[in-house]
Design an enzyme around this catalytic site. Structure first.
Site: not given
Length: 208
Positions: A28, A63-64, A81, A89, A92, A108, A111, A148
């Site tokens: 995606r 929300q996209n 979202h 991570c 952390c 990461c 960390c 929408g």
């Protein structure tokens, strides 16, 4: 295509099969690179600019998880979202930009731990992001638009009622444009025209 949200969009699914989850979001992320904002994105960015120019406050809550609003010019924005082009991570909580693929081998940058990087998206069972900022804006809003959305996913489904409850009905203008929210929807063009017309009419009619 349909997918099993329990396997691909929950913390438990990620813990059980992180390779599959990374593969799902990597695909995606790759698809988002070639996506483009449509007229509704541009109209909302224009509304924001016009509203702020007249001395108003503005907040766009989406929300996209794509970045099409930003590419269209929106700046006062909350991704409740999460964002597909970011990684977080699990050890952390450091959030970094991520436009490429993620894997269980990634470490990461903050960390140094491997196997802890995950998409910076809110999965089922997790608390949406920016809720304090969102409800503070709802409590002071004089205008509210739901665009929408199916109005069935909480807590976003309760935003319209929260905005109405904040001020007397006479002082609040509300729009609902519940047409194709996704840029892949067959109703995309209709939604784009509807949003463009409503937003531009709000500016021309001096509703701010």
């Amino acid at each position: 295509s349909k997918f099993d949200w329990r396997q691909l969009a929950t913390p438990e699914g990620f813990a059980n099969d992180p390779v599959a989850v990374h593969g799902f979001y990597n695909a995606r992320r790759q698809g988002l690179v070639s996506a483009e904002p449509h007229a509704a994105h541009s109209a909302l960015a224009e509304l924001e600019a016009g509203w702020l120019a007249r001395g108003g406050d503005f907040l766009l809550v989406t929300q996209n998880i794509d970045d099409l609003h930003e590419r269209a010019g929106s700046r006062a924005l909350v991704h409740m979202h999460g964002e597909l082009f970011k990684a977080r991570c699990g050890a952390c909580d450091t959030v970094t930009m991520c436009r490429g693929d993620l894997s269980i081998r990634d470490a990461c940058a903050a960390c140094g731990r491997e196997g802890q990087m995950r998409p910076h998206v809110v999965w089922f069972g997790e608390i949406p992001l920016g809720m304090e900022e969102i409800f503070a804006a709802l409590e002071s809003a004089t205008h509210f638009a739901a665009i929408g959305t199916s109005g069935t996913v909480w807590p976003a489904a309760g935003f319209a009622e929260a905005a109405k409850a904040a001020l007397p009905l006479a002082a609040t203008t509300a729009w609902t444009i519940a047409t194709g929210a996704s840029n892949r929807s067959p109703h995309c063009c209709a939604a784009s025209r509807a949003v463009s017309a409503a937003m531009r009419n709000s500016l021309s009619s001096n509703v701010i």
